[in-house]
Write a protein that holds these residues in place. Structure first.
Motif, short mmCIF file in Angstrom:
data_model
loop_
_atom_site.label_atom_id
_atom_site.label_comp_id
_atom_site.label_asym_id
_atom_site.label_seq_id
_atom_site.Cartn_x
_atom_site.Cartn_y
_atom_site.Cartn_z
N VAL A 199 15.40 -4.40 63.22
CA VAL A 199 16.26 -3.84 64.26
C VAL A 199 17.57 -3.43 63.63
O VAL A 199 18.19 -4.20 62.89
CB VAL A 199 16.50 -4.85 65.40
N ILE A 200 18.02 -2.22 63.92
CA ILE A 200 19.25 -1.70 63.33
C ILE A 200 20.12 -1.06 64.40
O ILE A 200 19.65 -0.70 65.49
CB ILE A 200 18.96 -0.67 62.22
N ILE A 201 21.39 -0.91 64.08
CA ILE A 201 22.32 -0.14 64.91
C ILE A 201 22.18 1.32 64.52
O ILE A 201 22.31 1.67 63.35
CB ILE A 201 23.77 -0.60 64.69
N THR A 202 21.88 2.17 65.50
CA THR A 202 21.71 3.59 65.19
C THR A 202 22.81 4.47 65.78
O THR A 202 23.00 5.60 65.33
CB THR A 202 20.36 4.10 65.69
N GLU A 203 23.54 3.96 66.77
CA GLU A 203 24.58 4.77 67.41
C GLU A 203 25.48 3.84 68.20
O GLU A 203 25.05 2.80 68.70
CB GLU A 203 23.93 5.81 68.33
N PHE A 204 26.75 4.22 68.31
CA PHE A 204 27.66 3.46 69.16
C PHE A 204 28.80 4.36 69.61
O PHE A 204 29.04 5.42 69.02
CB PHE A 204 28.20 2.21 68.46
N MET A 205 29.49 3.94 70.66
CA MET A 205 30.64 4.67 71.15
C MET A 205 31.79 3.70 71.35
O MET A 205 31.65 2.70 72.05
CB MET A 205 30.35 5.40 72.46
N ALA A 206 32.93 4.01 70.72
CA ALA A 206 34.10 3.14 70.79
C ALA A 206 35.21 3.69 71.68
O ALA A 206 36.27 3.08 71.79
CB ALA A 206 34.65 2.89 69.38
N SER A 207 34.96 4.84 72.31
CA SER A 207 35.95 5.43 73.22
C SER A 207 35.20 6.16 74.33
O SER A 207 35.04 7.37 74.31
CB SER A 207 36.88 6.39 72.46
N ASN A 208 34.73 5.38 75.30
CA ASN A 208 33.89 5.90 76.38
C ASN A 208 34.77 6.32 77.55
O ASN A 208 35.16 5.49 78.38
CB ASN A 208 32.90 4.82 76.80
N ALA A 209 35.07 7.60 77.63
CA ALA A 209 35.97 8.10 78.67
C ALA A 209 35.23 8.55 79.92
O ALA A 209 35.71 8.34 81.04
CB ALA A 209 36.82 9.25 78.12
N SER A 210 34.06 9.15 79.76
CA SER A 210 33.36 9.70 80.93
C SER A 210 31.85 9.58 80.80
O SER A 210 31.11 10.30 81.46
CB SER A 210 33.74 11.17 81.14
N GLY A 211 31.39 8.64 79.96
CA GLY A 211 29.95 8.52 79.71
C GLY A 211 29.29 7.39 80.46
O GLY A 211 29.50 7.20 81.67
N LEU A 212 28.50 6.62 79.76
CA LEU A 212 27.67 5.56 80.33
C LEU A 212 28.51 4.54 81.09
O LEU A 212 29.56 4.11 80.63
CB LEU A 212 26.92 4.87 79.19
N THR A 213 28.03 4.16 82.29
CA THR A 213 28.71 3.16 83.11
C THR A 213 27.91 1.87 83.17
O THR A 213 26.69 1.87 83.02
CB THR A 213 28.96 3.66 84.53
N ASP A 214 28.61 0.76 83.42
CA ASP A 214 27.93 -0.52 83.58
C ASP A 214 27.79 -0.87 85.05
O ASP A 214 28.05 -0.04 85.93
CB ASP A 214 28.65 -1.63 82.80
N GLU A 215 27.38 -2.11 85.33
CA GLU A 215 27.14 -2.53 86.71
C GLU A 215 28.41 -2.63 87.54
O GLU A 215 28.35 -2.71 88.78
CB GLU A 215 26.41 -3.88 86.72
N ASP A 216 29.57 -2.60 86.90
CA ASP A 216 30.85 -2.62 87.61
C ASP A 216 31.45 -1.23 87.76
O ASP A 216 32.61 -1.09 88.18
CB ASP A 216 31.85 -3.52 86.87
N ASP A 217 30.67 -0.22 87.38
CA ASP A 217 31.14 1.17 87.35
C ASP A 217 32.27 1.38 86.35
O ASP A 217 33.02 2.35 86.46
CB ASP A 217 31.57 1.64 88.74
N ASP A 218 32.39 0.47 85.40
CA ASP A 218 33.32 0.68 84.30
C ASP A 218 32.61 1.47 83.20
O ASP A 218 31.38 1.57 83.18
CB ASP A 218 33.79 -0.66 83.74
#
Length: 292
Positions: free
Chosen positions: A45-64
């Motif tokens: 298992v490896i890390i293939t992608e990440f985002m360190a400045s999520n301004a308008s992308g993927l949201t979590d269960e808190d809508d953050d």
């Protein structure tokens, strides 16, 4: 000296230990990777992608919109991530530890780097992905994934990454020769394959022009300079992907209604889609003369 029965028992125990870790020992690092191998190492298992400045992308269960990390199981076997760890500190590899989480062969999953420290997934509550107890630094930093085996430091998936930009992800992609490269992804693909996505390797400073913008009545030589050449990986496709931004018009003649043929050329002043800087150069030439 061990008796024959003790020797048999000893080797049975050793065999059981080896078999219990067979999925990690015999994992194929290139399994399910269509465009060649990714970084060397035996980690399934490896890390293939990440985002360190999520301004308008993927949201979590808190809508953050927290930072996120994509993990990919490149082995031929299902992997239970229980005991695996993620960290943003190379001196603390066990900063955050997974609880039981099954990842099928060839599958991807997301871990939110939110600082909320939620280790369990509760789909009925809208919690699709776990949360680490740390966030990622957009100014650049470290990110590592470690297995619970004794070879964790030899098989780690690690990044020491540069500055990150809003809604631009970072990760690895293999070229046609199978070599892996760390790149920025213009279109993030959380929990999906990275192939075919526009990528770029970094930012270039704006092109410097030998004269300020304006209208000029007489022809002159305009020199464009840059402190560094384009990297070998910069192609017309990656260099042309830019958002609309500041434009400057520089003309070699104040009146376009003369007999000269006017050639307009667009020169991008930065490789980055974030730079958004272009210069529209109105280059004129005499009929029958060389192009400007």
């Amino acid at each position: 000296m061990l008796s024959p029965r003790a020797k048999v028992a000893f080797w049975l125990v050793i065999g059981a230990i080896l078999l219990s870790g067979a999925d990690r020992i015999f994992a194929d690092p290139t399994q399910a990777i269509r465009r060649g191998s990714l970084p060397a190492g035996a980690s399934p298992v490896i890390i293939t992608e990440f985002m360190a400045s999520n301004a308008s992308g993927l949201t979590d269960e808190d809508d953050d919109r927290p930072d996120w990390i994509e993990l990919y199981n490149r082995s031929v076997s299902t992997v239970n991530l229980e005991g695996w760890t993620l960290t943003d500190n190379p001196a603390q590899p066990d900063k955050w530890t997974f609880r039981p989480l099954t990842l099928e062969s060839g599958a991807r999953t997301i871990v939110f780097a939110s600082g909320k420290n939620r280790r369990t997934i509760e789909p009925e509550e809208g919690r699709r992905y776990p949360h680490t107890n740390f966030k990622l630094a957009a100014s650049g930093g470290f990110l590592g994934l470690y297995s619970p085996t004794s070879l964790r430091y030899l098989t780690a998936s690690e990044f020491t990454y540069p500055v990150q930009y809003p809604d631009i992800s970072y990760g690895i992609v293999a070229d046609e020769a199978g070599a892996a490269h760390e790149v920025y992804f213009e279109q993030p693909t959380p929990a999906a394959e990275n192939d075919g996505v526009e990528t770029w390797v970094g930012l270039l400073e704006p092109v410097e022009m030998s004269a300020p913008h304006g209208l000029y009545a007489t022809p002159f030589t305009l020199t464009l300079t840059h402190p560094a050449p384009l990297p070998p990986s910069a192609t017309p496709r990656t260099a042309a992907r830019a958002n609309a931004g500041e434009r400057r018009s520089i003309c070699r003649a104040a009146d376009h209604r003369h007999d000269d043929a006017v050639t307009r050329r667009r020169v991008q002043a930065g490789l980055s889609p974030l730079a958004g800087r272009h210069a529209d150069l109105c280059l004129s030439r005499r009929r029958g003369g060389p192009a400007g």
